[in-house]
Scaffold this motif. Structure first.
Motif, PDB file in Angstrom:
ATOM      1  N   VAL A  15     106.305  66.927 -43.740  1.00  0.00           N
ATOM      2  CA  VAL A  15     105.535  65.732 -44.091  1.00  0.00           C
ATOM      3  C   VAL A  15     104.716  65.239 -42.904  1.00  0.00           C
ATOM      4  CG1 VAL A  15     105.732  63.287 -44.718  1.00  0.00           C
ATOM      5  CG2 VAL A  15     107.066  65.002 -45.953  1.00  0.00           C
ATOM      6  N   ALA A  16     105.339  65.190 -41.736  1.00  0.00           N
ATOM      7  CA  ALA A  16     104.637  64.705 -40.546  1.00  0.00           C
ATOM      8  C   ALA A  16     103.489  65.621 -40.160  1.00  0.00           C
ATOM      9  CB  ALA A  16     105.622  64.562 -39.387  1.00  0.00           C
ATOM     10  N   LYS A  19     100.606  65.231 -42.644  1.00  0.00           N
ATOM     11  CA  LYS A  19      99.905  63.957 -42.542  1.00  0.00           C
ATOM     12  C   LYS A  19      99.015  63.871 -41.314  1.00  0.00           C
ATOM     13  CE  LYS A  19     100.741  58.956 -42.388  1.00  0.00           C
ATOM     14  NZ  LYS A  19     101.742  57.885 -42.223  1.00  0.00           N
ATOM     15  N   ILE A 158     110.626  61.005 -39.153  1.00  0.00           N
ATOM     16  CA  ILE A 158     109.217  60.661 -39.351  1.00  0.00           C
ATOM     17  C   ILE A 158     108.849  59.446 -38.501  1.00  0.00           C
ATOM     18  CG2 ILE A 158     107.571  59.767 -41.042  1.00  0.00           C
ATOM     19  CD1 ILE A 158     108.931  61.568 -43.122  1.00  0.00           C
ATOM     20  N   HIS A 203     106.315  60.963 -47.951  1.00  0.00           N
ATOM     21  CA  HIS A 203     106.442  60.193 -46.713  1.00  0.00           C
ATOM     22  C   HIS A 203     107.263  58.917 -46.914  1.00  0.00           C
ATOM     23  CE1 HIS A 203     105.297  57.276 -43.596  1.00  0.00           C
ATOM     24  NE2 HIS A 203     105.025  58.313 -42.830  1.00  0.00           N
ATOM     25  N   SER A 205     109.652  56.222 -43.936  1.00  0.00           N
ATOM     26  CA  SER A 205     110.215  56.121 -42.590  1.00  0.00           C
ATOM     27  C   SER A 205     111.231  55.002 -42.533  1.00  0.00           C
ATOM     28  CB  SER A 205     109.113  55.893 -41.542  1.00  0.00           C
ATOM     29  OG  SER A 205     108.471  54.650 -41.758  1.00  0.00           O
TER      30      SER A 205
END
Length: 336
Positions: A15-16, A19, A158, A203, A205
Motif C-alpha cells: 500500500v505504501a 501510494k 504505514i 490504506h 494508519s
C-alpha cells in the motif's frame, strides 16, 4: 480480510509503495527471495528492482544508504534480517539518523523505517532472538514501535513510513504466522483463516503514540507490548484477575495519558516484557508510573521479564515470561 502478521506487513508495504513512488524497500534477501520471513514477497516483481532490491550483507551499509536516501527526499523502509544484526548499524542510527533534524536545524529530516524481527520463540539461539528495544528508546530522535497483531502491524507500519523522522519497527517473530495463545507451543497444524487477524484492504494508519486497551478491568493495570500482550491475556484468563491490559504499541512516543488514567483507576501495575530485567524498557515505565501515580498506588509496581543472562537457547521457554509467571505476579500484587 483475514491475514497473518507477515501478510499484513507485506500488504502495508504494498500500500505504501503504491501510494508514494518515493517509498523504496531494500535489505538482505528482500528482493527476489522475498525476505527470510517472506514479508516482502512479490514486491520486487510488482514494483521493479529499482524500488525493492537486495543488498550486500552489511547492516552498516543498509542503514547508511537509507539515511542518505532519506535526506535526499526518498522514504526508505529497510529490513535488518534479525534485530540481533543491527549493532553494526547502531552508530549510524544514533549519530546520523536520530540527529538529522536537530543538527540541520530542520533543513533535513530522516524519514526512514528500519524493520527488524525481534524476540525469541523460533529456537534461533543467542544471535537470532534478542529484544533490544531499550537501546532505541534511549536515543532522542528515534521512534520505536512494536505491534502485537496483524491489524496494528499494517496500520502502524504505514504510519511509520509516512512519518518524517526515523522509526524503529520491531516485529515479534512468534506472532508472524498466526495467532498466539500466550503459551509455549503452537499447534503443528496450519493456521486456519478464521483464526487470523482481520486486516482491511487498502490504506489506513494507526497514529504513533496511541496505546490500545485490550481488556478493561479494575483490579490491576498490565502494561505490555508485542508477544507479551498475548501472554498477559492468557494469564488473566487463567487466574480470573480483573486486570486492565494495555498494549503500548508505540514505546516512543509513549501514550502516558492512557497509562496514568488506568493506574489511577486500578491502583496497581504489573509490567511485562520479554527483554532482560535490568535497564529494560519496563524500568522506564515503572519510573513514569511512580512519578505520575504515586498517591494512587496500593501496592509496589512489579515487573515480569526475561532473565538477566545472555539469551539461553536451551532454556528458551523458561526464559520467557509465561502465563504462570505473570499470573503469580498478578495474584501477589492483589494480595500486597
Amino acid at each position: 480480510m483475514k491475514r497473518t502478521m507477515v501478510e499484513a506487513i507485506r500488504d502495508g508495504l504494498d500500500v505504501a509503495m503504491g501510494k508514494n513512488d518515493d517509498v523504496v524497500v531494500f535489505g538482505e534477501d528482500v528482493g527476489y527471495f522475498g525476505g527470510v520471513f517472506r514479508c516482502t514477497q512479490g514486491l520486487q516483481q510488482k514494483y521493479g528492482s529499482h524500488r525493492c532490491f537486495d543488498t550486500p550483507i552489511s547492516e552498516l551499509g543498509i542503514v547508511g544508504v537509507a539515511i542518505g536516501m532519506a535526506a535526499y527526499g526518498l522514504r526508505p523502509c529497510v529490513e535488518v534480517q534479525f534485530a540481533d544484526y543491527v549493532y553494526p548499524a547502531y552508530d549510524q542510527l544514533v549519530s546520523e539518523a536520530a540527529r538529522m533534524r536537530y543538527r540541520s536545524n530542520g533543513d533535513f529530516t530522516a524519514p526512514l523505517v528500519v524493520r527488524m524481527p525481534t524476540g525469541g520463540g523460533i529456537f534461533g539461539g543467542q544471535t537470532h532472538s534478542q529484544s533490544p528495544e531499550a537501546l532505541f528508546t534511549h536515543v532522542a530522535g528515534l521512534k520505536t514501535v512494536v505491534p502485537s497483531n496483524p491489524y496494528d502491524a499494517k496500520g502502524l507500519l504505514i504510519a511509520a513510513i509516512e512519518e518524517d523522522d526515523p522509526v524503529i519497527f520491531l516485529e515479534p517473530k512468534r506472532l508472524y504466522n498466526g495467532p498466539f495463545d500466550g503459551h509455549h507451543e503452537r499447534p503443528v497444524t496450519p493456521w486456519s483463516k478464521h483464526d487470523l487477524g482481520e486486516v482491511p484492504d487498502g490504506h489506513y494508519s494507526i497514529p504513533l503514540g496511541k496505546a490500545a486497551i485490550r481488556r478493561t478491568g479494575s483490579a490491576v493495570t498490565v502494561l505490555a507490548y508485542g508477544t507479551m500482550v498475548h501472554v498477559a491475556e492468557a494469564a488473566v484468563k487463567e487466574t480470573g484477575v480483573d486486570a486492565e491490559i494495555i498494549d503500548l504499541r508505540s514505546l516512543l512516543p509513549l501514550d502516558l495519558d492512557t497509562i496514568v488514567a488506568s493506574v489511577k483507576k486500578t491502583g496497581r501495575c504489573v509490567i511485562v516484557h520479554e527483554a532482560t530485567l535490568t535497564s529494560g524498557f519496563g524500568a522506564e515505565l515503572a519510573a513514569l508510573v511512580q512519578e505520575h501515580c504515586f498517591y494512587h498506588l496500593e501496592a509496589p509496581i512489579e515487573r515480569v521479564t526475561g532473565w538477566d543472562t545472555p539469551y539461553p537457547h536451551a532454556q528458551e521457554w523458561d526464559y520467557f515470561p509465561g502465563p504462570q509467571r505473570v499470573g503469580r505476579t498478578l495474584t501477589a500484587v492483589l494480595e500486597a
